[in-house]
Motif scaffolding. Structure first.
Motif, PDB file in Angstrom:
ATOM      1  N   VAL A 191       0.849  -1.186   0.000  1.00 39.85           N
ATOM      2  CA  VAL A 191       0.000   0.000   0.000  1.00 39.85           C
ATOM      3  C   VAL A 191       0.886   1.238   0.000  1.00 39.85           C
ATOM      4  O   VAL A 191       1.962   1.244   0.614  1.00 39.85           O
ATOM      5  CB  VAL A 191      -0.942   0.011   1.238  1.00 39.85           C
ATOM      6  N   VAL A 192       0.480   2.277  -0.731  1.00 39.82           N
ATOM      7  CA  VAL A 192       1.165   3.560  -0.710  1.00 39.82           C
ATOM      8  C   VAL A 192       0.491   4.442   0.331  1.00 39.82           C
ATOM      9  O   VAL A 192      -0.731   4.574   0.350  1.00 39.82           O
ATOM     10  CB  VAL A 192       1.139   4.236  -2.095  1.00 39.82           C
ATOM     11  N   ILE A 193       1.297   5.035   1.210  1.00 40.57           N
ATOM     12  CA  ILE A 193       0.778   5.898   2.268  1.00 40.57           C
ATOM     13  C   ILE A 193       1.220   7.324   1.975  1.00 40.57           C
ATOM     14  O   ILE A 193       2.355   7.711   2.254  1.00 40.57           O
ATOM     15  CB  ILE A 193       1.290   5.454   3.655  1.00 40.57           C
ATOM     16  N   ASP A 194       0.321   8.104   1.386  1.00 41.53           N
ATOM     17  CA  ASP A 194       0.639   9.502   1.111  1.00 41.53           C
ATOM     18  C   ASP A 194       0.604  10.292   2.409  1.00 41.53           C
ATOM     19  O   ASP A 194      -0.332  10.179   3.200  1.00 41.53           O
ATOM     20  CB  ASP A 194      -0.355  10.094   0.108  1.00 41.53           C
ATOM     21  N   ALA A 199      10.074   6.032   7.704  1.00 43.84           N
ATOM     22  CA  ALA A 199      10.383   6.032   9.136  1.00 43.84           C
ATOM     23  C   ALA A 199       9.115   6.129   9.975  1.00 43.84           C
ATOM     24  O   ALA A 199       9.006   5.489  11.029  1.00 43.84           O
ATOM     25  CB  ALA A 199      11.323   7.190   9.465  1.00 43.84           C
ATOM     26  N   ASP A 200       8.133   6.938   9.519  1.00 47.02           N
ATOM     27  CA  ASP A 200       6.861   7.058  10.232  1.00 47.02           C
ATOM     28  C   ASP A 200       6.170   5.698  10.319  1.00 47.02           C
ATOM     29  O   ASP A 200       5.734   5.264  11.392  1.00 47.02           O
ATOM     30  CB  ASP A 200       5.927   8.039   9.521  1.00 47.02           C
ATOM     31  N   ILE A 204       5.618   2.882  13.764  1.00 46.53           N
ATOM     32  CA  ILE A 204       4.326   2.395  14.248  1.00 46.53           C
ATOM     33  C   ILE A 204       4.227   0.884  14.108  1.00 46.53           C
ATOM     34  O   ILE A 204       3.768   0.181  15.007  1.00 46.53           O
ATOM     35  CB  ILE A 204       3.183   3.095  13.495  1.00 46.53           C
ATOM     36  N   TYR A 205       4.690   0.350  12.973  1.00 46.39           N
ATOM     37  CA  TYR A 205       4.587  -1.093  12.737  1.00 46.39           C
ATOM     38  C   TYR A 205       5.511  -1.880  13.657  1.00 46.39           C
ATOM     39  O   TYR A 205       5.161  -2.983  14.097  1.00 46.39           O
ATOM     40  CB  TYR A 205       4.917  -1.404  11.271  1.00 46.39           C
ATOM     41  N   SER A 206       6.682  -1.341  13.958  1.00 46.88           N
ATOM     42  CA  SER A 206       7.653  -2.081  14.752  1.00 46.88           C
ATOM     43  C   SER A 206       7.224  -2.233  16.214  1.00 46.88           C
ATOM     44  O   SER A 206       7.742  -3.097  16.921  1.00 46.88           O
ATOM     45  CB  SER A 206       9.026  -1.407  14.691  1.00 46.88           C
TER      46      SER A 206
END
Length: 321
Positions: A191-194, A199-200, A204-206
């Motif tokens: 997915v592309v997150i505009d 790093a953002d 959050i995922y880590s």
């Protein structure tokens, strides 16, 4: 008979939106696939107030037609089916005081649904198990509905159609080549997150404790940061499964990889890559790609062919992203 009917309900508080805001978005039935896990499409005839619905649930596809029996703006919408799966329900919207700082307005959206479980589903599961599973899906759908409402308000487009990133044409999902091990399933989604950098997204995922916030099935994740060992618990197709895993790689801000150490055999990785932003006001963007392989539990293999499990997991993974 009424013994095969299931009734579920759920509600969500939407801080930052009025009942009228939520009603306007919900009343446009073509919007519903934006937040509903199972809905494939909805088409509505505004003159006759009839609509055609199609869902894919538990690897099966079902369709029905319905009519609007009450549309009282901005407080209530009610419906009942006229063919196909027998169902009825109502959505209500009530203004309440805002609870979050900077959100002086708020509303509560409540959804009540009753339906007759299709025969093929009743043969696989007891009604009580279907009830609990559907209720969980309904709660997650309302959370996604809240997110859509707040996104529309922030964009100043409550009455305009916008497509969430997770289901836009900029997302991609594909089944990877089957692994050489029998009964293993491998899927990939991106997915592309505009508006966010790699790093953002990585940060959050880590934090693995965040994962139940966006995952339909995850109940909880606990991680020991010192050993990089984590405990996972999911509820899928009315069954609960658990496993432990170890983080094999954590390369900030580009990649996280893991493999299970007990329970359901599985492994995977998530990668994050910076991209130029494409949306107005979003000069930064990133692509997140998730690859997951797992061995389908024996209980699931006895109910569904591996190919059907594969397709179903693909759909869930895309919605989670």
């Amino acid at each position: 008979s009424d013994t095969n009917w299931i009734s579920v309900g759920a509600s969500v508080l939407i801080d930052g939106a009025t009942a009228a805001d939520a009603f306007d978005i919900y009343a446009d039935l073509s919007n519903h696939p934006l937040w509903s896990l199972w809905l494939l499409r909805v088409t509505e005839d505004s003159e006759t107030r009839t609509s055609e619905w199609s869902i894919r649930a538990l690897t099966f596809t079902f369709s029905w037609t319905a009519e609007i029996t009450d549309r009282t703006q901005p407080s209530r919408i009610a419906w009942r089916s006229t063919s196909g799966i027998r169902n009825s329900g109502a959505a209500s919207f009530n203004d309440v005081p805002g609870e979050l700082p900077g959100a002086p307005r708020a509303c509560r959206a409540t959804l009540e649904v009753s339906f007759q479980a299709p025969g093929i589903i009743r043969r696989l599961f007891a009604n009580t198990k279907v009830n609990r599973f559907v209720e969980g899906v309904l709660e997650r759908d309302l959370v996604r509905f809240r997110d859509v409402v707040l996104e529309r308000i922030s964009n100043g487009s409550v009455n305009q159609l916008t497509v969430p990133i997770a289901t836009s044409s900029r997302s991609a999902l594909s089944s990877r080549s089957p692994p050489p091990r029998p009964n293993w399933i491998s899927v990939e989604a991106s997915v592309v997150i505009d508006g966010a950098t790699a790093a953002d997204a990585f940060e959050i995922y880590s934090d693995l404790s965040n994962h139940p916030l966006w995952s339909l099935w995850l109940l909880r994740v606990e991680e020991d940061e010192a050993t990089r060992i984590s405990k996972w618990s999911i509820r899928a197709l009315t069954y609960t499964f658990s496993w432990t895993a170890e983080t094999m790689e954590r390369s900030m801000p580009s990649r996280i990889a893991w493999r299970s150490t007990s329970g359901i055999p599985n492994s995977g990785n998530a990668t994050f890559t910076d991209l130029p932003g494409e949306l107005p006001g979003a000069p930064r963007a990133c692509r997140m790609t998730l690859q997951v392989s797992f061995q389908a539990p024996r209980l699931i293999r006895r109910v569904f062919a591996t190919g059907k499990v594969n397709r179903f997991v693909q759909g869930v993974l895309e919605r989670d992203l």
